[in-house]
Motif scaffolding. Structure first.
Motif, PDB file in Angstrom:
ATOM      1  N   LEU A 119       0.690  -1.185   0.192  1.00 21.20           N
ATOM      2  CA  LEU A 119       0.087  -0.026   0.208  1.00 21.20           C
ATOM      3  C   LEU A 119       0.940   1.255  -0.070  1.00 21.20           C
ATOM      4  O   LEU A 119       0.504   2.137  -0.624  1.00 21.20           O
ATOM      5  N   LEU A 120       2.059   1.338   0.799  1.00 15.56           N
ATOM      6  CA  LEU A 120       2.953   2.302   0.720  1.00 15.56           C
ATOM      7  C   LEU A 120       3.493   2.614  -0.486  1.00 15.56           C
ATOM      8  O   LEU A 120       3.663   3.741  -0.848  1.00 15.56           O
ATOM      9  N   THR A 121       3.774   1.496  -1.153  1.00 16.24           N
ATOM     10  CA  THR A 121       4.608   1.623  -2.491  1.00 16.24           C
ATOM     11  C   THR A 121       3.604   2.115  -3.535  1.00 16.24           C
ATOM     12  O   THR A 121       3.913   2.914  -4.267  1.00 16.24           O
ATOM     13  N   GLY A 122       2.384   1.714  -3.587  1.00 13.16           N
ATOM     14  CA  GLY A 122       1.077   2.416  -4.388  1.00 13.16           C
ATOM     15  C   GLY A 122       1.015   3.730  -4.280  1.00 13.16           C
ATOM     16  O   GLY A 122       0.761   4.466  -4.957  1.00 13.16           O
ATOM     17  N   LEU A 123       1.067   4.060  -2.799  1.00  9.59           N
ATOM     18  CA  LEU A 123       1.125   5.547  -2.409  1.00  9.59           C
ATOM     19  C   LEU A 123       2.095   6.248  -3.284  1.00  9.59           C
ATOM     20  O   LEU A 123       2.013   7.439  -3.697  1.00  9.59           O
ATOM     21  N   ALA A 124       3.310   5.825  -3.053  1.00  9.45           N
ATOM     22  CA  ALA A 124       4.409   6.335  -3.405  1.00  9.45           C
ATOM     23  C   ALA A 124       4.461   6.503  -4.947  1.00  9.45           C
ATOM     24  O   ALA A 124       4.813   7.671  -5.806  1.00  9.45           O
ATOM     25  N   ALA A 125       4.122   5.495  -5.697  1.00 12.73           N
ATOM     26  CA  ALA A 125       3.730   5.234  -7.165  1.00 12.73           C
ATOM     27  C   ALA A 125       2.751   6.237  -7.609  1.00 12.73           C
ATOM     28  O   ALA A 125       2.879   6.831  -8.699  1.00 12.73           O
ATOM     29  N   PHE A 126       1.872   6.770  -6.704  1.00 11.56           N
ATOM     30  CA  PHE A 126       0.734   7.560  -7.048  1.00 11.56           C
ATOM     31  C   PHE A 126       1.208   9.152  -7.225  1.00 11.56           C
ATOM     32  O   PHE A 126       1.132   9.848  -7.818  1.00 11.56           O
ATOM     33  N   LEU A 127       2.100   9.279  -6.087  1.00 13.39           N
ATOM     34  CA  LEU A 127       2.623  10.890  -5.717  1.00 13.39           C
ATOM     35  C   LEU A 127       3.829  11.209  -6.604  1.00 13.39           C
ATOM     36  O   LEU A 127       4.255  12.349  -6.913  1.00 13.39           O
ATOM     37  N   LEU A 128       4.603  10.257  -6.730  1.00 11.94           N
ATOM     38  CA  LEU A 128       6.071  10.476  -7.452  1.00 11.94           C
ATOM     39  C   LEU A 128       6.206   9.519  -8.732  1.00 11.94           C
ATOM     40  O   LEU A 128       5.621   8.552  -9.015  1.00 11.94           O
ATOM     41  N   PRO A 129       6.793  10.265  -9.548  1.00 18.45           N
ATOM     42  CA  PRO A 129       6.920   9.565 -11.152  1.00 18.45           C
ATOM     43  C   PRO A 129       8.162   8.650 -10.889  1.00 18.45           C
ATOM     44  O   PRO A 129       9.084   8.885 -11.429  1.00 18.45           O
ATOM     45  N   ILE A 130       8.017   7.359 -10.574  1.00 16.72           N
ATOM     46  CA  ILE A 130       9.018   6.530 -10.276  1.00 16.72           C
ATOM     47  C   ILE A 130       8.545   5.149 -11.320  1.00 16.72           C
ATOM     48  O   ILE A 130       7.579   4.965 -11.443  1.00 16.72           O
ATOM     49  N   GLY A 131       9.700   4.765 -11.948  1.00 18.95           N
ATOM     50  CA  GLY A 131       9.649   3.626 -12.400  1.00 18.95           C
ATOM     51  C   GLY A 131       9.443   2.143 -11.841  1.00 18.95           C
ATOM     52  O   GLY A 131       9.530   2.200 -10.541  1.00 18.95           O
ATOM     53  N   VAL A 132       9.022   1.291 -12.660  1.00 15.31           N
ATOM     54  CA  VAL A 132       8.808  -0.134 -11.884  1.00 15.31           C
ATOM     55  C   VAL A 132       9.929  -0.665 -11.491  1.00 15.31           C
ATOM     56  O   VAL A 132       9.736  -1.380 -10.043  1.00 15.31           O
ATOM     57  N   ALA A 133      11.154  -0.659 -11.827  1.00 11.27           N
ATOM     58  CA  ALA A 133      12.364  -1.059 -11.161  1.00 11.27           C
ATOM     59  C   ALA A 133      12.331  -0.517  -9.716  1.00 11.27           C
ATOM     60  O   ALA A 133      12.607  -1.010  -8.669  1.00 11.27           O
ATOM     61  N   LEU A 134      12.252   0.720  -9.745  1.00 17.51           N
ATOM     62  CA  LEU A 134      12.330   1.614  -8.497  1.00 17.51           C
ATOM     63  C   LEU A 134      11.226   1.316  -7.550  1.00 17.51           C
ATOM     64  O   LEU A 134      11.227   1.107  -6.181  1.00 17.51           O
ATOM     65  N   GLN A 135      10.269   1.043  -8.199  1.00 22.70           N
ATOM     66  CA  GLN A 135       8.916   0.507  -7.315  1.00 22.70           C
ATOM     67  C   GLN A 135       9.124  -0.696  -6.483  1.00 22.70           C
ATOM     68  O   GLN A 135       8.527  -0.987  -5.286  1.00 22.70           O
ATOM     69  N   LEU A 136       9.576  -1.657  -7.310  1.00 22.83           N
ATOM     70  CA  LEU A 136      10.084  -3.026  -6.849  1.00 22.83           C
ATOM     71  C   LEU A 136      11.061  -2.900  -5.459  1.00 22.83           C
ATOM     72  O   LEU A 136      10.910  -3.474  -4.549  1.00 22.83           O
ATOM     73  N   ALA A 137      12.104  -2.052  -5.755  1.00 24.01           N
ATOM     74  CA  ALA A 137      13.115  -2.028  -4.782  1.00 24.01           C
ATOM     75  C   ALA A 137      12.686  -1.203  -3.589  1.00 24.01           C
ATOM     76  O   ALA A 137      12.906  -1.745  -2.511  1.00 24.01           O
ATOM     77  N   LEU A 138      11.666  -0.356  -3.753  1.00 28.71           N
ATOM     78  CA  LEU A 138      11.031   0.514  -2.670  1.00 28.71           C
ATOM     79  C   LEU A 138      10.295  -0.572  -1.977  1.00 28.71           C
ATOM     80  O   LEU A 138      10.012  -0.630  -0.584  1.00 28.71           O
ATOM     81  N   PHE A 139       9.452  -1.425  -2.692  1.00 32.53           N
ATOM     82  CA  PHE A 139       8.589  -2.357  -1.947  1.00 32.53           C
ATOM     83  C   PHE A 139       9.455  -3.410  -1.149  1.00 32.53           C
ATOM     84  O   PHE A 139       9.027  -3.601  -0.114  1.00 32.53           O
ATOM     85  N   ALA A 140      10.791  -3.880  -1.974  1.00 35.10           N
ATOM     86  CA  ALA A 140      11.588  -4.774  -0.979  1.00 35.10           C
ATOM     87  C   ALA A 140      11.868  -3.981   0.348  1.00 35.10           C
ATOM     88  O   ALA A 140      12.092  -4.684   1.335  1.00 35.10           O
ATOM     89  N   VAL A 141      12.480  -2.680   0.219  1.00 36.61           N
ATOM     90  CA  VAL A 141      12.823  -1.973   1.465  1.00 36.61           C
ATOM     91  C   VAL A 141      11.708  -1.867   2.515  1.00 36.61           C
ATOM     92  O   VAL A 141      11.953  -2.142   3.738  1.00 36.61           O
TER      93      VAL A 141
END
Length: 150
Positions: free
Chosen positions: A38-60
């Motif tokens: 859910l936090l990754t989804g919120l970050a993806a909504f608010l920030l223009p980040i790519g899928v690779a960065l989203q996956l890394a963010l989710f892992a962290v």
């Protein structure tokens, strides 16, 4: 890309699904992964980040959420109505046992209900009633019950 396939929608859907799965398969683990999604989804909504960065963010976020979630649940234990439920020996404390073999040099066997147990206590003959006072390992600690004098 159509709005329904936006990455943040997928993350939010996965997050809700993981939190819902926690209700079906309780274990207080999927919830933390769901919160991370859910936090990754919120970050993806608010920030223009790519899928690779989203996956890394989710892992962290998953590691952080699981770490802090386990610490929180460990320090906020729900009290049990029956804390001795899975501790059979502790449940026997206070019960009466009968010596099956004489207690000699502090060692012998007692019967409690339909089970026999190793016992440690003062020397006493077979057939003596004893009170269970505790347990050490798989051995019951006993003391002789003295008959009431009238």
């Amino acid at each position: 890309m159509p709005e329904s396939l936006a990455p943040h929608i997928l993350w939010l859907t996965v997050g809700v699904a993981l939190c819902a799965a926690e209700m079906v398969v309780p274990g207080v683990f999927l919830m933390w992964l769901g919160i991370a999604a859910l936090l990754t989804g919120l970050a993806a909504f608010l920030l223009p980040i790519g899928v690779a960065l989203q996956l890394a963010l989710f892992a962290v976020l998953a590691l952080v959420c699981v770490f802090f979630g386990r610490r929180w649940t460990g320090s906020n234990v729900i009290p049990s109505d029956d804390p001795l439920l899975n501790d059979r020996l502790a449940r026997l404390v206070g019960e009466t046992a009968v010596t099956v073999t004489a207690i000699v040099d502090g060692e012998g066997r007692v019967r409690v209900g339909d089970s026999e147990w190793l016992a440690h206590g003062p020397d006493m003959p077979a057939g003596t009633r004893a009170k269970i006072t505790g347990a050490r390992g798989q051995t019951l600690l006993i003391e002789a019950l003295h008959p009431a004098t009238s």
